[in-house]
Motif scaffolding. Structure first.
Motif, PDB file in Angstrom:
ATOM      1  N   PRO A  70      34.429  27.917  40.311  1.00 25.62           N
ATOM      2  CA  PRO A  70      34.327  29.094  41.184  1.00 25.62           C
ATOM      3  C   PRO A  70      33.154  29.970  40.742  1.00 25.62           C
ATOM      4  O   PRO A  70      32.882  30.111  39.545  1.00 25.62           O
ATOM      5  CB  PRO A  70      35.661  29.812  40.967  1.00 25.62           C
ATOM      6  CG  PRO A  70      36.571  28.788  40.365  1.00 25.62           C
ATOM      7  CD  PRO A  70      35.696  27.889  39.557  1.00 25.62           C
ATOM      8  N   LEU A  71      32.458  30.544  41.712  1.00 27.38           N
ATOM      9  CA  LEU A  71      31.340  31.439  41.425  1.00 27.38           C
ATOM     10  C   LEU A  71      31.739  32.867  41.795  1.00 27.38           C
ATOM     11  O   LEU A  71      32.131  33.132  42.930  1.00 27.38           O
ATOM     12  CB  LEU A  71      30.096  31.018  42.210  1.00 27.38           C
ATOM     13  CG  LEU A  71      29.497  29.658  41.840  1.00 27.38           C
ATOM     14  CD1 LEU A  71      28.360  29.302  42.791  1.00 27.38           C
ATOM     15  CD2 LEU A  71      29.004  29.648  40.397  1.00 27.38           C
ATOM     16  N   ARG A  72      31.625  33.764  40.839  1.00 32.78           N
ATOM     17  CA  ARG A  72      31.950  35.158  41.097  1.00 32.78           C
ATOM     18  C   ARG A  72      30.921  35.767  42.045  1.00 32.78           C
ATOM     19  O   ARG A  72      29.775  35.307  42.113  1.00 32.78           O
ATOM     20  CB  ARG A  72      31.992  35.947  39.784  1.00 32.78           C
ATOM     21  CG  ARG A  72      32.984  35.385  38.776  1.00 32.78           C
ATOM     22  CD  ARG A  72      33.158  36.298  37.573  1.00 32.78           C
ATOM     23  NE  ARG A  72      31.918  36.641  36.908  1.00 32.78           N
ATOM     24  CZ  ARG A  72      31.332  35.882  35.991  1.00 32.78           C
ATOM     25  NH1 ARG A  72      31.846  34.707  35.658  1.00 32.78           N
ATOM     26  NH2 ARG A  72      30.215  36.283  35.411  1.00 32.78           N
ATOM     27  N   PRO A  73      31.280  36.809  42.780  1.00 41.41           N
ATOM     28  CA  PRO A  73      30.316  37.460  43.678  1.00 41.41           C
ATOM     29  C   PRO A  73      29.049  37.858  42.935  1.00 41.41           C
ATOM     30  O   PRO A  73      29.102  38.391  41.821  1.00 41.41           O
ATOM     31  CB  PRO A  73      31.082  38.691  44.175  1.00 41.41           C
ATOM     32  CG  PRO A  73      32.523  38.293  44.095  1.00 41.41           C
ATOM     33  CD  PRO A  73      32.627  37.425  42.872  1.00 41.41           C
ATOM     34  N   ASP A 104      25.599  28.421  35.557  1.00 36.07           N
ATOM     35  CA  ASP A 104      26.151  29.594  36.244  1.00 36.07           C
ATOM     36  C   ASP A 104      25.301  30.784  35.796  1.00 36.07           C
ATOM     37  O   ASP A 104      25.322  31.183  34.632  1.00 36.07           O
ATOM     38  CB  ASP A 104      27.615  29.760  35.847  1.00 36.07           C
ATOM     39  CG  ASP A 104      28.293  30.945  36.529  1.00 36.07           C
ATOM     40  OD1 ASP A 104      27.594  31.861  36.997  1.00 36.07           O
ATOM     41  OD2 ASP A 104      29.534  30.975  36.562  1.00 36.07           O
ATOM     42  N   GLU A 131      30.750  30.158  47.252  1.00 33.58           N
ATOM     43  CA  GLU A 131      31.964  30.570  46.553  1.00 33.58           C
ATOM     44  C   GLU A 131      32.285  29.689  45.356  1.00 33.58           C
ATOM     45  O   GLU A 131      32.991  30.114  44.438  1.00 33.58           O
ATOM     46  CB  GLU A 131      33.149  30.571  47.523  1.00 33.58           C
ATOM     47  CG  GLU A 131      33.039  31.631  48.621  1.00 33.58           C
ATOM     48  CD  GLU A 131      34.261  31.645  49.519  1.00 33.58           C
ATOM     49  OE1 GLU A 131      35.139  30.764  49.349  1.00 33.58           O
ATOM     50  OE2 GLU A 131      34.346  32.543  50.383  1.00 33.58           O
ATOM     51  N   ALA A 132      31.765  28.455  45.371  1.00 34.63           N
ATOM     52  CA  ALA A 132      32.110  27.530  44.292  1.00 34.63           C
ATOM     53  C   ALA A 132      31.123  26.378  44.252  1.00 34.63           C
ATOM     54  O   ALA A 132      30.426  26.090  45.234  1.00 34.63           O
ATOM     55  CB  ALA A 132      33.527  26.994  44.476  1.00 34.63           C
ATOM     56  N   ARG A 144      26.886  35.813  41.683  1.00 37.09           N
ATOM     57  CA  ARG A 144      26.427  34.763  40.781  1.00 37.09           C
ATOM     58  C   ARG A 144      25.704  33.666  41.562  1.00 37.09           C
ATOM     59  O   ARG A 144      25.889  33.497  42.771  1.00 37.09           O
ATOM     60  CB  ARG A 144      27.600  34.150  40.015  1.00 37.09           C
ATOM     61  CG  ARG A 144      28.392  35.120  39.178  1.00 37.09           C
ATOM     62  CD  ARG A 144      27.606  35.685  38.022  1.00 37.09           C
ATOM     63  NE  ARG A 144      27.322  34.684  36.996  1.00 37.09           N
ATOM     64  CZ  ARG A 144      26.731  34.969  35.839  1.00 37.09           C
ATOM     65  NH1 ARG A 144      26.348  36.218  35.570  1.00 37.09           N
ATOM     66  NH2 ARG A 144      26.502  34.025  34.946  1.00 37.09           N
TER      67      ARG A 144
END
Length: 232
Positions: free
Chosen positions: A179-182, A230, A214-215, A184
Protein backbone atom coordinates in the motif's frame (compact mmCIF):
# COMPACT_ATOMS: atom_id res chain seq x y z
CA UNK A 1 -0.48 6.96 -13.01
CA UNK A 2 2.13 4.41 -14.07
CA UNK A 3 4.92 5.30 -16.50
CA UNK A 4 6.87 2.36 -17.90
CA UNK A 5 10.60 2.67 -18.56
CA UNK A 6 11.15 -0.13 -21.08
CA UNK A 7 14.48 -1.93 -20.88
CA UNK A 8 15.30 -1.34 -24.55
CA UNK A 9 15.00 2.43 -24.05
CA UNK A 10 17.76 2.60 -21.43
CA UNK A 11 21.16 4.12 -22.05
CA UNK A 12 23.98 1.73 -22.90
CA UNK A 13 27.69 1.81 -22.11
CA UNK A 14 29.93 -1.02 -23.34
CA UNK A 15 33.58 -0.63 -22.38
CA UNK A 16 34.66 -4.19 -23.03
CA UNK A 17 35.19 -5.01 -19.37
CA UNK A 18 31.85 -3.39 -18.42
CA UNK A 19 28.42 -3.62 -20.02
CA UNK A 20 26.00 -1.22 -18.36
CA UNK A 21 22.37 -0.22 -18.93
CA UNK A 22 21.25 3.11 -17.47
CA UNK A 23 17.62 3.64 -16.42
CA UNK A 24 18.45 7.32 -15.81
CA UNK A 25 20.96 9.79 -17.23
CA UNK A 26 24.48 8.75 -16.29
CA UNK A 27 27.98 9.40 -17.63
CA UNK A 28 27.84 10.04 -21.38
CA UNK A 29 24.16 9.07 -21.55
CA UNK A 30 21.85 12.06 -21.18
CA UNK A 31 18.07 11.97 -21.41
CA UNK A 32 16.33 15.07 -20.01
CA UNK A 33 13.17 13.02 -19.46
CA UNK A 34 15.01 10.60 -17.19
CA UNK A 35 17.18 12.53 -14.76
CA UNK A 36 15.93 10.42 -11.87
CA UNK A 37 12.68 9.90 -10.02
CA UNK A 38 12.10 11.73 -6.74
CA UNK A 39 15.26 11.05 -4.64
CA UNK A 40 16.21 8.08 -6.84
CA UNK A 41 19.00 9.28 -9.13
CA UNK A 42 20.68 6.22 -10.71
CA UNK A 43 19.82 2.60 -11.50
CA UNK A 44 22.55 0.97 -13.56
CA UNK A 45 22.44 -2.70 -14.45
CA UNK A 46 26.13 -3.62 -14.61
CA UNK A 47 27.91 -6.71 -15.88
CA UNK A 48 31.66 -6.86 -15.24
CA UNK A 49 33.98 -9.47 -16.73
CA UNK A 50 36.18 -11.65 -14.47
CA UNK A 51 39.00 -9.83 -12.70
CA UNK A 52 37.91 -6.36 -13.84
CA UNK A 53 36.16 -3.50 -12.08
CA UNK A 54 36.00 0.12 -11.06
CA UNK A 55 39.37 1.37 -9.74
CA UNK A 56 39.57 3.68 -6.74
CA UNK A 57 37.55 6.86 -7.22
CA UNK A 58 35.67 9.34 -5.08
CA UNK A 59 32.07 10.28 -4.27
CA UNK A 60 30.37 12.79 -2.02
CA UNK A 61 26.79 13.35 -0.89
CA UNK A 62 25.22 10.23 -2.34
CA UNK A 63 23.73 7.01 -0.92
CA UNK A 64 25.07 4.20 -3.13
CA UNK A 65 23.39 0.80 -2.96
CA UNK A 66 24.70 -2.37 -4.63
CA UNK A 67 22.41 -5.37 -5.20
CA UNK A 68 24.21 -8.42 -6.61
CA UNK A 69 22.27 -10.80 -8.85
CA UNK A 70 25.03 -13.22 -9.90
CA UNK A 71 28.69 -13.56 -9.00
CA UNK A 72 30.57 -11.63 -6.33
CA UNK A 73 31.58 -7.98 -5.98
CA UNK A 74 34.66 -6.98 -3.97
CA UNK A 75 34.50 -3.62 -2.17
CA UNK A 76 37.29 -1.56 -0.58
CA UNK A 77 37.04 2.01 0.69
CA UNK A 78 38.90 4.83 2.42
CA UNK A 79 37.16 4.30 5.78
CA UNK A 80 38.75 0.87 6.09
CA UNK A 81 36.00 -1.40 4.81
CA UNK A 82 36.87 -4.48 2.81
CA UNK A 83 34.14 -6.94 1.88
CA UNK A 84 32.67 -9.18 -0.80
CA UNK A 85 28.98 -8.83 -1.73
CA UNK A 86 27.17 -11.90 -3.02
CA UNK A 87 23.60 -12.62 -4.21
CA UNK A 88 21.13 -12.02 -1.40
CA UNK A 89 23.27 -9.32 0.18
CA UNK A 90 22.66 -5.58 0.03
CA UNK A 91 25.44 -3.02 0.38
CA UNK A 92 24.95 0.68 1.09
CA UNK A 93 27.82 3.15 1.08
CA UNK A 94 26.99 6.61 2.40
CA UNK A 95 29.46 8.88 0.64
CA UNK A 96 28.65 11.81 2.92
CA UNK A 97 31.31 14.52 2.97
CA UNK A 98 33.61 12.32 0.89
CA UNK A 99 34.75 8.73 0.41
CA UNK A 100 36.98 6.86 -2.01
CA UNK A 101 36.30 3.26 -3.01
CA UNK A 102 36.83 0.53 -5.58
CA UNK A 103 34.46 -2.20 -6.76
CA UNK A 104 35.89 -5.25 -8.56
CA UNK A 105 34.63 -8.57 -9.75
CA UNK A 106 35.85 -10.88 -6.98
CA UNK A 107 36.22 -13.81 -9.41
CA UNK A 108 38.88 -14.48 -12.04
CA UNK A 109 36.59 -16.90 -13.88
CA UNK A 110 32.96 -15.75 -13.56
CA UNK A 111 31.27 -12.43 -14.45
CA UNK A 112 29.43 -10.38 -11.84
CA UNK A 113 25.95 -8.98 -12.54
CA UNK A 114 24.57 -6.34 -10.19
CA UNK A 115 22.42 -3.24 -9.84
CA UNK A 116 24.17 -0.01 -8.88
CA UNK A 117 21.69 2.41 -7.30
CA UNK A 118 22.25 6.03 -6.27
CA UNK A 119 19.87 7.88 -3.96
CA UNK A 120 20.19 11.55 -3.05
CA UNK A 121 20.70 11.97 0.72
CA UNK A 122 18.37 14.05 2.86
CA UNK A 123 21.33 16.17 4.04
CA UNK A 124 24.79 16.93 2.68
CA UNK A 125 28.17 16.39 4.34
CA UNK A 126 27.12 13.53 6.59
CA UNK A 127 29.79 11.23 8.01
CA UNK A 128 30.77 8.56 5.46
CA UNK A 129 29.57 5.07 6.30
CA UNK A 130 29.15 1.51 5.09
CA UNK A 131 26.67 -1.27 5.78
CA UNK A 132 26.07 -4.73 4.38
CA UNK A 133 23.31 -7.20 5.22
CA UNK A 134 22.20 -10.60 3.99
CA UNK A 135 18.58 -11.30 3.06
CA UNK A 136 18.20 -15.02 2.23
CA UNK A 137 15.84 -16.06 -0.54
CA UNK A 138 13.29 -17.48 1.88
CA UNK A 139 12.80 -14.00 3.39
CA UNK A 140 11.86 -12.60 -0.04
CA UNK A 141 9.88 -15.53 -1.42
CA UNK A 142 6.30 -14.47 -2.15
CA UNK A 143 6.59 -11.21 -0.21
CA UNK A 144 8.11 -7.74 -0.27
CA UNK A 145 11.00 -7.84 2.20
CA UNK A 146 12.26 -4.53 3.56
CA UNK A 147 16.00 -4.38 2.79
CA UNK A 148 16.71 -0.64 3.12
CA UNK A 149 15.10 2.20 5.09
CA UNK A 150 15.71 5.58 6.66
CA UNK A 151 15.68 4.14 10.20
CA UNK A 152 17.26 0.75 9.54
CA UNK A 153 14.25 -1.05 10.99
CA UNK A 154 13.64 -4.79 10.81
CA UNK A 155 17.29 -5.47 10.03
CA UNK A 156 17.36 -3.36 6.87
CA UNK A 157 20.38 -1.28 5.90
CA UNK A 158 20.15 2.44 6.68
CA UNK A 159 19.67 4.87 3.79
CA UNK A 160 19.87 8.56 4.67
CA UNK A 161 16.69 9.50 2.82
CA UNK A 162 12.93 9.09 3.23
CA UNK A 163 12.82 5.86 1.26
CA UNK A 164 11.87 2.25 1.93
CA UNK A 165 13.50 -0.31 -0.37
CA UNK A 166 11.90 -3.74 -0.75
CA UNK A 167 12.97 -6.90 -2.59
CA UNK A 168 10.73 -9.76 -3.68
CA UNK A 169 11.05 -13.17 -5.34
CA UNK A 170 7.83 -14.15 -7.10
CA UNK A 171 6.76 -17.02 -9.32
CA UNK A 172 3.50 -18.46 -10.58
CA UNK A 173 0.55 -17.60 -8.36
CA UNK A 174 2.64 -15.81 -5.73
CA UNK A 175 1.73 -12.15 -5.26
CA UNK A 176 2.73 -9.20 -3.09
CA UNK A 177 1.12 -5.83 -2.45
CA UNK A 178 2.59 -2.65 -0.97
CA UNK A 179 0.00 0.00 0.00
CA UNK A 180 1.16 3.54 -0.78
CA UNK A 181 0.30 6.29 1.68
CA UNK A 182 -1.14 9.54 0.27
CA UNK A 183 1.58 11.65 -1.30
CA UNK A 184 3.98 8.72 -1.69
CA UNK A 185 5.48 7.56 -4.97
CA UNK A 186 7.07 4.29 -6.05
CA UNK A 187 9.60 3.02 -8.52
CA UNK A 188 9.54 -0.67 -9.49
CA UNK A 189 12.62 -2.27 -11.06
CA UNK A 190 12.45 -5.80 -12.44
CA UNK A 191 15.86 -7.39 -11.93
CA UNK A 192 15.01 -10.68 -13.63
CA UNK A 193 12.09 -12.72 -14.90
CA UNK A 194 8.66 -11.31 -15.63
CA UNK A 195 5.89 -9.95 -13.42
CA UNK A 196 2.63 -8.03 -13.70
CA UNK A 197 2.55 -4.63 -11.99
CA UNK A 198 -1.01 -3.44 -11.31
CA UNK A 199 -2.10 -5.47 -14.34
CA UNK A 200 0.73 -4.49 -16.71
CA UNK A 201 3.40 -7.04 -17.61
CA UNK A 202 7.04 -6.04 -17.04
CA UNK A 203 10.18 -7.90 -18.08
CA UNK A 204 13.71 -8.04 -16.70
CA UNK A 205 15.29 -4.60 -17.06
CA UNK A 206 11.98 -2.75 -17.17
CA UNK A 207 11.23 -0.05 -14.61
CA UNK A 208 8.07 1.83 -13.71
CA UNK A 209 7.26 5.09 -11.93
CA UNK A 210 4.05 5.19 -9.89
CA UNK A 211 2.36 8.44 -8.87
CA UNK A 212 -1.12 8.84 -7.38
CA UNK A 213 -1.52 5.07 -7.07
CA UNK A 214 -2.99 3.45 -3.97
CA UNK A 215 -0.73 0.40 -4.04
CA UNK A 216 1.97 -1.56 -5.80
CA UNK A 217 0.60 -5.01 -6.66
CA UNK A 218 2.90 -7.65 -8.15
CA UNK A 219 1.49 -10.95 -9.40
CA UNK A 220 1.41 -13.49 -12.27
CA UNK A 221 5.18 -13.77 -12.18
CA UNK A 222 7.68 -15.96 -13.99
CA UNK A 223 10.79 -16.41 -11.81
CA UNK A 224 10.83 -12.68 -11.03
CA UNK A 225 13.16 -10.75 -8.76
CA UNK A 226 11.88 -7.23 -8.14
CA UNK A 227 12.97 -4.13 -6.25
CA UNK A 228 10.37 -1.60 -5.08
CA UNK A 229 11.28 1.90 -3.87
CA UNK A 230 8.67 3.68 -1.70
CA UNK A 231 9.61 7.36 -2.05
CA UNK A 232 8.50 10.70 -0.65
Amino acid sequence: MITIRHRDERGVANMGWLNSNHSFSFGHYFNPGYMGFRALRVINEDRVIPGAGFPTHGHANMEIVSYVLNGALEHKDSIGTGSVIRPGEVQVMSAGRGIRHSEYNASDTEPVHFLQIWILPEANNLAPGYQQADFPAEQKRGTLKLVGSRDGRDGSVTIHQDVDLYAALLDGEESATLPLRPGRHAWVQVARGRVHLNGTMLKAGDGAALTDEEAVTLDRADEAEVLVFDLA
